[in-house]
Motif scaffolding. Sequence first.
Motif, PDB file in Angstrom:
ATOM      1  N   TYR A   1     -21.042  -3.592   2.327  1.00  0.00           N
ATOM      2  CA  TYR A   1     -20.160  -2.853   2.994  1.00  0.00           C
ATOM      3  C   TYR A   1     -20.306  -2.941   4.614  1.00  0.00           C
ATOM      4  N   SER A   2     -21.625  -2.834   4.941  1.00  0.00           N
ATOM      5  CA  SER A   2     -21.750  -2.652   6.555  1.00  0.00           C
ATOM      6  C   SER A   2     -21.268  -4.026   7.196  1.00  0.00           C
ATOM      7  N   TYR A   3     -20.921  -5.019   6.351  1.00  0.00           N
ATOM      8  CA  TYR A   3     -20.562  -6.439   6.867  1.00  0.00           C
ATOM      9  C   TYR A   3     -19.117  -6.603   6.837  1.00  0.00           C
ATOM     10  N   MET A   4     -18.343  -5.667   6.954  1.00  0.00           N
ATOM     11  CA  MET A   4     -16.827  -5.866   6.716  1.00  0.00           C
ATOM     12  C   MET A   4     -16.291  -4.485   7.251  1.00  0.00           C
ATOM     13  N   THR A   5     -15.051  -4.768   7.612  1.00  0.00           N
ATOM     14  CA  THR A   5     -14.065  -3.638   7.993  1.00  0.00           C
ATOM     15  C   THR A   5     -12.934  -3.720   7.284  1.00  0.00           C
ATOM     16  N   VAL A   6     -12.296  -2.694   6.969  1.00  0.00           N
ATOM     17  CA  VAL A   6     -11.159  -2.646   5.895  1.00  0.00           C
ATOM     18  C   VAL A   6      -9.834  -1.994   6.468  1.00  0.00           C
ATOM     19  N   ARG A   7      -8.618  -2.808   6.357  1.00  0.00           N
ATOM     20  CA  ARG A   7      -7.477  -2.395   6.718  1.00  0.00           C
ATOM     21  C   ARG A   7      -6.594  -2.469   5.629  1.00  0.00           C
ATOM     22  N   ASN A   8      -5.420  -1.628   5.296  1.00  0.00           N
ATOM     23  CA  ASN A   8      -4.632  -1.725   4.149  1.00  0.00           C
ATOM     24  C   ASN A   8      -3.682  -3.013   4.870  1.00  0.00           C
ATOM     25  N   VAL A   9      -2.768  -3.514   3.612  1.00  0.00           N
ATOM     26  CA  VAL A   9      -1.975  -4.508   3.910  1.00  0.00           C
ATOM     27  C   VAL A   9      -0.869  -4.202   4.915  1.00  0.00           C
TER      28      VAL A   9
ATOM     29  N   ASN B   1       0.756  -1.203   0.026  1.00  0.00           N
ATOM     30  CA  ASN B   1       0.072  -0.036  -0.135  1.00  0.00           C
ATOM     31  C   ASN B   1       0.979   1.045  -0.153  1.00  0.00           C
ATOM     32  N   ASP B   2       1.024   1.670  -1.247  1.00  0.00           N
ATOM     33  CA  ASP B   2       1.974   2.794  -1.355  1.00  0.00           C
ATOM     34  C   ASP B   2       1.666   3.745  -2.619  1.00  0.00           C
ATOM     35  N   ASP B   3       2.494   4.373  -3.339  1.00  0.00           N
ATOM     36  CA  ASP B   3       2.143   5.386  -4.277  1.00  0.00           C
ATOM     37  C   ASP B   3       2.068   4.470  -5.582  1.00  0.00           C
TER      38      ASP B   3
ATOM     39  N   SER C   1      -6.025  -6.037  -4.329  1.00  0.00           N
ATOM     40  CA  SER C   1      -4.804  -5.017  -4.606  1.00  0.00           C
ATOM     41  C   SER C   1      -5.121  -4.573  -6.287  1.00  0.00           C
ATOM     42  N   VAL C   2      -4.892  -3.173  -6.377  1.00  0.00           N
ATOM     43  CA  VAL C   2      -5.007  -2.677  -7.604  1.00  0.00           C
ATOM     44  C   VAL C   2      -3.964  -1.489  -7.755  1.00  0.00           C
ATOM     45  N   SER C   3      -3.491  -1.200  -8.851  1.00  0.00           N
ATOM     46  CA  SER C   3      -2.616  -0.260  -9.009  1.00  0.00           C
ATOM     47  C   SER C   3      -3.195   1.091  -8.661  1.00  0.00           C
ATOM     48  N   ARG C   4      -2.325   2.246  -8.478  1.00  0.00           N
ATOM     49  CA  ARG C   4      -2.974   3.289  -8.056  1.00  0.00           C
ATOM     50  C   ARG C   4      -3.605   4.210  -9.329  1.00  0.00           C
ATOM     51  N   GLU C   5      -2.951   3.820 -10.497  1.00  0.00           N
ATOM     52  CA  GLU C   5      -3.538   4.632 -11.943  1.00  0.00           C
ATOM     53  C   GLU C   5      -4.992   3.820 -12.028  1.00  0.00           C
ATOM     54  N   GLU C   6      -5.243   2.422 -11.649  1.00  0.00           N
ATOM     55  CA  GLU C   6      -6.318   2.048 -12.116  1.00  0.00           C
ATOM     56  C   GLU C   6      -7.461   2.057 -10.868  1.00  0.00           C
TER      57      GLU C   6
ATOM     58  N   VAL D   1      -7.192  -5.605   3.020  1.00  0.00           N
ATOM     59  CA  VAL D   1      -7.894  -6.736   3.481  1.00  0.00           C
ATOM     60  C   VAL D   1      -9.251  -6.282   3.949  1.00  0.00           C
ATOM     61  N   LEU D   2     -10.359  -6.913   3.657  1.00  0.00           N
ATOM     62  CA  LEU D   2     -11.508  -6.441   3.840  1.00  0.00           C
ATOM     63  C   LEU D   2     -12.138  -7.675   4.613  1.00  0.00           C
ATOM     64  N   PHE D   3     -12.155  -7.429   6.087  1.00  0.00           N
ATOM     65  CA  PHE D   3     -12.278  -8.334   7.116  1.00  0.00           C
ATOM     66  C   PHE D   3     -13.806  -8.604   7.233  1.00  0.00           C
ATOM     67  N   LEU D   4     -14.428  -9.556   7.052  1.00  0.00           N
ATOM     68  CA  LEU D   4     -15.634 -10.234   6.870  1.00  0.00           C
ATOM     69  C   LEU D   4     -16.538 -10.578   8.100  1.00  0.00           C
ATOM     70  N   TRP D   5     -17.741 -10.009   8.459  1.00  0.00           N
ATOM     71  CA  TRP D   5     -18.452 -10.820   9.175  1.00  0.00           C
ATOM     72  C   TRP D   5     -19.312 -11.938   8.882  1.00  0.00           C
ATOM     73  N   ASP D   6     -19.521 -12.817   9.797  1.00  0.00           N
ATOM     74  CA  ASP D   6     -20.334 -14.115   9.383  1.00  0.00           C
ATOM     75  C   ASP D   6     -21.300 -14.078   8.298  1.00  0.00           C
ATOM     76  N   GLU D   7     -21.939 -13.038   8.329  1.00  0.00           N
ATOM     77  CA  GLU D   7     -23.157 -12.892   7.432  1.00  0.00           C
ATOM     78  C   GLU D   7     -22.821 -12.906   5.965  1.00  0.00           C
ATOM     79  N   ILE D   8     -21.546 -12.706   5.674  1.00  0.00           N
ATOM     80  CA  ILE D   8     -21.197 -12.485   4.238  1.00  0.00           C
ATOM     81  C   ILE D   8     -19.858 -13.351   4.042  1.00  0.00           C
ATOM     82  N   ASN D   9     -19.364 -14.084   5.142  1.00  0.00           N
ATOM     83  CA  ASN D   9     -18.098 -14.762   4.905  1.00  0.00           C
ATOM     84  C   ASN D   9     -18.188 -15.969   3.992  1.00  0.00           C
ATOM     85  N   ASN D  10     -18.216 -15.829   2.829  1.00  0.00           N
ATOM     86  CA  ASN D  10     -18.180 -17.058   1.818  1.00  0.00           C
ATOM     87  C   ASN D  10     -17.741 -16.484   0.494  1.00  0.00           C
TER      88      ASN D  10
END
Length: 185
Positions: free
Chosen positions: A161-169, A98-100, A141-146, A106-115
């Motif tokens: 989205y309400s069933y996840m919490t996001v952290r960068n790598v 996670n840089d320039d 992962s995606v390039s910054r330009e895309e 990483v999108l951590f998933l609650w059980d409701e959508i964990n599949n």
Amino acid sequence: MIYAALLRGINVGGNNKIGMKQLKETFERAGMQEVVTYINSGNIIFADHEKRTDAHMELSELLEQAIAADFGLQIKVLVRDMNEMHRVMQALPPDWSNDDQAKSDVLFLWDEINNADVIEKLPLKPGIGTLIYVPGALLYSVSREEASKSGMNKLVGSKVYSYMTVRNVNTTRKIYALMQAAAEK
């Protein structure tokens, strides 16, 4: 057992402000040991030595109630143990950053959508970026330009989205390192 608690939606855009020192004290009052916080976005590493039937659910509920009591906020808490974080780390490509050059989360998933089917519910454009499902999380992962063309910016408004919490790598790797350090004590 060593756990990471990932709080959803604190200290974002000036909303749901919680100080990490006070949050650490809340966790300790709730019976957690060896509590360590990492950055201001709600990452808490802790030990819990209680024998629990459904540790993740019980700990999530206990910590959500403690946060509500101490801060008056309804904050969702996702709990992951060392084994689950290890599986995520094993699946996370070591060259992702996670840089320039790249945006990798990483999108951590609650059980409701964990599949694996959750991938079909994401507003991502095919062929842009790389998406991997591992039980408990999505790795993206995606390039910054895309990044602006990927559709990821539409995720916030989606149903899942309400069933996840996001952290960068970078944050995810640090959380795991802190968990490993706690396990070695």
